[in-house]
Design a protein around this motif. Sequence first.
Motif, short mmCIF file in Angstrom:
data_model
loop_
_atom_site.label_atom_id
_atom_site.label_comp_id
_atom_site.label_asym_id
_atom_site.label_seq_id
_atom_site.Cartn_x
_atom_site.Cartn_y
_atom_site.Cartn_z
N THR A 124 11.59 23.88 46.60
CA THR A 124 12.80 23.08 46.58
C THR A 124 14.02 23.92 46.22
O THR A 124 15.14 23.62 46.63
N ILE A 125 13.81 24.98 45.43
CA ILE A 125 14.87 25.93 45.11
C ILE A 125 14.40 27.31 45.58
O ILE A 125 14.25 28.24 44.80
N LEU A 154 11.37 33.69 40.22
CA LEU A 154 10.43 32.98 39.35
C LEU A 154 11.05 32.73 37.98
O LEU A 154 10.95 31.62 37.44
N ALA A 155 11.70 33.73 37.43
CA ALA A 155 12.32 33.57 36.10
C ALA A 155 13.35 32.45 36.12
O ALA A 155 13.39 31.61 35.21
N ASP A 156 14.20 32.42 37.16
CA ASP A 156 15.23 31.39 37.24
C ASP A 156 14.61 30.01 37.48
O ASP A 156 15.07 29.00 36.91
N ALA A 157 13.57 29.95 38.31
CA ALA A 157 12.92 28.67 38.57
C ALA A 157 12.32 28.09 37.29
O ALA A 157 12.46 26.89 37.01
N LEU A 158 11.67 28.92 36.53
CA LEU A 158 11.08 28.46 35.26
C LEU A 158 12.17 28.02 34.29
O LEU A 158 12.08 26.97 33.64
N ARG A 159 13.24 28.81 34.20
CA ARG A 159 14.33 28.49 33.27
C ARG A 159 15.03 27.19 33.66
O ARG A 159 15.27 26.33 32.80
N LEU A 160 15.34 27.03 34.92
CA LEU A 160 16.04 25.83 35.38
C LEU A 160 15.18 24.58 35.22
O LEU A 160 15.67 23.51 34.85
N THR A 161 13.90 24.72 35.53
CA THR A 161 12.99 23.57 35.42
C THR A 161 12.87 23.13 33.97
O THR A 161 13.05 21.94 33.64
N ALA A 162 12.58 24.06 33.09
CA ALA A 162 12.44 23.73 31.68
C ALA A 162 13.76 23.22 31.10
O ALA A 162 13.79 22.25 30.33
N PRO A 200 8.84 18.79 33.09
CA PRO A 200 7.73 19.38 32.33
C PRO A 200 6.77 20.25 33.13
O PRO A 200 5.89 20.89 32.54
N ALA A 201 6.89 20.28 34.45
CA ALA A 201 5.87 20.98 35.25
C ALA A 201 6.52 21.64 36.47
O ALA A 201 7.59 21.23 36.92
N ILE A 202 5.82 22.63 36.99
CA ILE A 202 6.31 23.36 38.15
C ILE A 202 5.15 23.65 39.10
O ILE A 202 4.03 23.92 38.66
N GLY A 203 5.43 23.56 40.40
CA GLY A 203 4.48 24.00 41.42
C GLY A 203 4.90 25.37 41.89
O GLY A 203 6.05 25.56 42.33
N LEU A 204 4.04 26.34 41.78
CA LEU A 204 4.38 27.74 42.04
C LEU A 204 4.04 28.14 43.48
O LEU A 204 3.17 27.55 44.11
N TRP A 205 4.72 29.18 43.94
CA TRP A 205 4.44 29.78 45.23
C TRP A 205 4.01 31.22 45.03
O TRP A 205 4.49 31.91 44.12
N PRO A 232 21.09 26.04 42.70
CA PRO A 232 19.78 25.53 42.26
C PRO A 232 19.86 24.59 41.07
O PRO A 232 19.08 23.63 40.99
N ALA A 233 20.77 24.83 40.14
CA ALA A 233 20.88 23.93 38.98
C ALA A 233 21.26 22.53 39.43
O ALA A 233 20.76 21.53 38.89
N GLU A 234 22.15 22.44 40.41
CA GLU A 234 22.54 21.14 40.95
C GLU A 234 21.35 20.47 41.64
O GLU A 234 21.14 19.25 41.51
N VAL A 235 20.56 21.25 42.38
CA VAL A 235 19.39 20.71 43.07
C VAL A 235 18.38 20.17 42.07
O VAL A 235 17.81 19.08 42.24
N VAL A 236 18.16 20.91 40.99
CA VAL A 236 17.19 20.48 39.98
C VAL A 236 17.63 19.15 39.36
O VAL A 236 16.83 18.21 39.20
N ALA A 237 18.91 19.04 39.02
CA ALA A 237 19.42 17.80 38.43
C ALA A 237 19.31 16.64 39.41
O ALA A 237 18.91 15.53 39.05
#
Length: 292
Positions: free
Chosen positions: A14-15, A20-28, A33-38, A268-273
């Motif tokens: 989705t982002i 990976l570092a940014d995806a984990l940071r933005l999600t948390a 609470p969870a992430i699906g990894l690639w 990505p931050a906007e997408v996560v929200a």
Amino acid sequence: MTPADPRLSLNQATIKYATLADALRLTAGAGIPAIGLWREPVADVGLADAARMVADSGLRVSSLCRGGFFTALEGAERRAALDENRRAIEETATLGAAGAPGSASVLVLVAGGLPRGSTDIVGARARVAEAIAELEPEAHEAGVTLAIEPLHPMYAADRAVVSTLGQALDVAEQFPAASVGVVVDTFHIWWDPDVQTQIARAGAGGRIASYQVCDFLTPIPADALLARGMMGDGHVDFGRLTAAVNATGYSGDVEVEIFNAEIWATDPAEVVARTAQAFTDHIPLRDTRHPA
């Protein structure tokens, strides 16, 4: 900030362009609470470092995408694909173990399309089952669930000869439920007139390894892979499908996985929200929750 739903998982796709570092940071940071990894972002940092980063994030891992693509005829290409899936099984086990309590060691499998020059879709589907039969003992030993994801029929030629949940279950049911399940993805199965019966079938057998949600958009873009949209922007009846999944007793994470060029081009931050809000607005989960 309103806390995200306790069962929401953000699939990295989705982002797509976040590391990976940014995806984990933005999600948390968004309270998801969870992430699906690639596998590709994991490979960019290496498996050991990725596992450490996941552990430090405090997030659950809901799945790893993806394995599969094993419809080739017997030969070097097929052997290479199977070996690549063996590596994916190892990665899934490692990352699942690194995640917070409630993580799942689920490897999403996309079957693969027709071999070049072939029209034998029946034979290709048979080779999918044969490949899973070869891999299942290794997945079982590693504590990994191979999750067959049926894809919309428009992808049958080039991506997945397994097009319906019923077809995926026909394969999965040849093996123990702990090691082979299915993915229920709203984008791919919303159109199927038999989908509610097949969701119930999957639930009765303990075969739902992942529930993924996003919307189906029209007009379909030139790259049909990018026809996914945010929940509420398209044609999917999420109430009906989610009620069917809820009725099976499935209580795992629910991943939002979107392939969409416009969304990928957004901050990505906007997408996560936006994802967290759309999930709250359109995915009617019951009160079954992961333990704290």
